[in-house]
Scaffold this motif. Structure first.
Motif, short mmCIF file in Angstrom:
data_model
loop_
_atom_site.label_atom_id
_atom_site.label_comp_id
_atom_site.label_asym_id
_atom_site.label_seq_id
_atom_site.Cartn_x
_atom_site.Cartn_y
_atom_site.Cartn_z
N SER A 1 20.15 -5.78 -7.83
CA SER A 1 20.11 -4.47 -7.81
C SER A 1 18.67 -3.72 -7.91
N GLN A 2 17.88 -4.51 -8.91
CA GLN A 2 16.53 -4.05 -9.11
C GLN A 2 15.98 -4.38 -7.97
N LEU A 3 16.14 -5.49 -7.24
CA LEU A 3 15.20 -5.91 -6.26
C LEU A 3 15.03 -5.00 -5.06
N PHE A 4 16.70 -4.66 -4.79
CA PHE A 4 16.69 -3.87 -3.66
C PHE A 4 16.69 -2.38 -3.75
N SER A 5 16.65 -2.03 -5.00
CA SER A 5 16.71 -0.44 -5.47
C SER A 5 15.57 0.29 -4.93
N PRO A 6 14.48 -0.21 -4.48
CA PRO A 6 13.27 0.69 -4.23
C PRO A 6 13.66 1.05 -2.51
N LEU B 1 16.90 0.65 -1.13
CA LEU B 1 18.16 1.42 -0.95
C LEU B 1 17.81 2.96 -1.17
N ARG B 2 16.90 3.12 -2.01
CA ARG B 2 16.65 4.64 -2.41
C ARG B 2 15.54 5.22 -1.39
N ALA B 3 14.97 4.52 -0.52
CA ALA B 3 14.28 5.05 0.59
C ALA B 3 15.10 5.09 1.65
N LEU B 4 16.23 4.37 1.90
CA LEU B 4 16.96 4.35 2.99
C LEU B 4 17.84 5.55 2.66
N ASN B 5 18.14 5.80 1.42
CA ASN B 5 19.06 7.05 1.23
C ASN B 5 18.42 8.28 1.42
N GLN B 6 17.12 8.41 1.56
CA GLN B 6 16.42 9.55 2.00
C GLN B 6 15.96 9.81 3.51
N LEU B 7 16.48 8.89 4.17
CA LEU B 7 16.21 8.67 5.38
C LEU B 7 16.40 10.02 6.35
N GLY B 8 17.48 10.60 6.07
CA GLY B 8 17.97 11.79 6.57
C GLY B 8 17.04 13.37 6.16
N ASP B 9 16.13 12.85 5.32
CA ASP B 9 15.25 13.83 5.01
C ASP B 9 14.34 14.44 6.03
N ALA B 10 14.19 15.92 6.43
CA ALA B 10 13.54 16.40 7.48
C ALA B 10 12.14 15.99 7.65
N ARG C 1 2.29 13.24 2.91
CA ARG C 1 3.47 14.03 3.29
C ARG C 1 4.84 13.35 2.89
N ILE C 2 5.11 12.12 3.35
CA ILE C 2 6.07 11.17 2.76
C ILE C 2 6.02 11.06 1.03
N ALA C 3 5.02 10.78 0.63
CA ALA C 3 4.92 10.47 -0.70
C ALA C 3 5.40 11.75 -1.45
N ARG C 4 5.10 12.81 -1.22
CA ARG C 4 5.35 14.20 -1.83
C ARG C 4 6.78 14.47 -1.59
N THR D 1 6.32 3.52 2.99
CA THR D 1 5.63 4.26 1.79
C THR D 1 6.60 4.64 0.79
N ALA D 2 7.81 5.18 1.15
CA ALA D 2 8.84 5.48 0.10
C ALA D 2 9.28 4.38 -0.67
N VAL D 3 9.06 3.25 -0.37
CA VAL D 3 9.39 2.14 -1.25
C VAL D 3 8.32 1.97 -2.17
N MET D 4 7.17 2.12 -1.63
CA MET D 4 5.86 1.95 -2.40
C MET D 4 5.88 2.98 -3.62
N VAL D 5 6.44 4.16 -3.25
CA VAL D 5 6.34 5.26 -4.16
C VAL D 5 7.23 5.01 -5.44
N HIS D 6 8.17 4.03 -5.26
CA HIS D 6 9.20 3.79 -6.31
C HIS D 6 8.65 2.59 -6.83
N VAL D 7 8.07 1.85 -6.25
CA VAL D 7 7.26 0.53 -6.98
C VAL D 7 6.26 1.05 -7.99
N LEU D 8 5.56 2.07 -7.46
CA LEU D 8 4.41 2.47 -8.16
C LEU D 8 4.80 3.38 -9.38
N ASP D 9 6.04 4.14 -9.21
CA ASP D 9 6.44 4.75 -10.49
C ASP D 9 6.85 3.50 -11.54
#
Length: 226
Positions: free
Chosen positions: A2-7, A9-18, A90-93, A208-216
């Motif tokens: 779950s840790q492997l795919f967590s970044p 999955l979290r990025a995909l869950n936000q895909l509907g973001d405007a 913009r994506i990272a924010r 980009t979204a995945v790497m924001v989670h990886v950076l954190d």
């Protein structure tokens, strides 16, 4: 696992973001404009250059179109990556606003350094894809080697771009070295999408979204180690 795919999955869950959808739309539009201009330039320039008429002109148009489409397919990922770098902030924010609302505003490397690193990412992917294309001719291991090259280029490039929002380039490089395994694994997962039509349109946004989670996670690990 779950840790492997967590970044991802979290990025995909936000895909509907405007914001995400807006960047995808802009990337598609700009990529289409680039490739349409490329095709038009080649087709309009081919006939006068070769002085062809009639059947020969038609055949030249057909071959030129086919060759240009293949070139466009090969160039899509690096072009999309370069375009995506203009929207990394913009994506990272958007990711930080949803998942890390307590973070302070990003103040990292100078904008010029970030743009230079983004353009370097696109050029690096372009050159490595050429190597991967040649390696693909090697029976058995060519595709795997091409994927590993893409994993490195995408993983390191996007991680560095995201990290440099919050720190100078030397500090970003040091953090990358301490998290290289995680970054390359996530880069490998993202690189798989490059082989799937339509899904590769999402690489700049999801990557980009995945790497924001990886950076954190990398910052948290470094803080705990200190």
């Amino acid at each position: 696992m779950s840790q492997l795919f967590s970044p991802l999955l979290r990025a995909l869950n936000q895909l509907g973001d405007a914001v995400f959808l807006g960047v995808v739309l802009r990337s598609v539009i700009w990529s289409a404009i680039c490739f349409t201009a490329l095709i038009a330039a080649i087709l309009w320039g081919l006939q006068p250059l070769l002085h062809l008429h009639g059947t020969l002109a038609w055949a030249a148009d057909l071959l030129g179109t086919a060759g240009t489409l293949l070139l466009a397919f090969w160039l899509f990922l690096p072009v999309a990556a370069v375009i995506g770098t203009f929207y990394i902030e913009r994506i990272a924010r958007a990711v930080e606003r949803r998942h890390y609302p307590t973070l302070s505003p990003a103040r990292g490397a100078p904008l010029g350094a970030q743009i230079a690193d983004g353009l370097s990412l696109g050029l690096r992917i372009l050159l490595l894809e050429l190597v991967g294309l040649i390696m693909a001719l090697i029976p058995g291991i060519g595709i795997v080697l091409g994927w590993l090259i893409a994993a490195y280029a995408i993983g390191r490039g996007l991680f560095m771009a995201v990290a440099m929002r919050r720190m100078p380039r030397p500090a970003a490089i040091a953090l990358y070295r301490g998290s290289r395994g995680t970054v390359l694994v996530q880069g490998g997962i993202i690189a798989l999408a490059a082989y799937i039509p339509l899904l590769n349109l999402l690489i700049p946004v999801i990557g980009t979204a995945v790497m924001v989670h990886v950076l954190d996670r990398a910052l948290s690990t470094a803080s705990e180690a200190a």
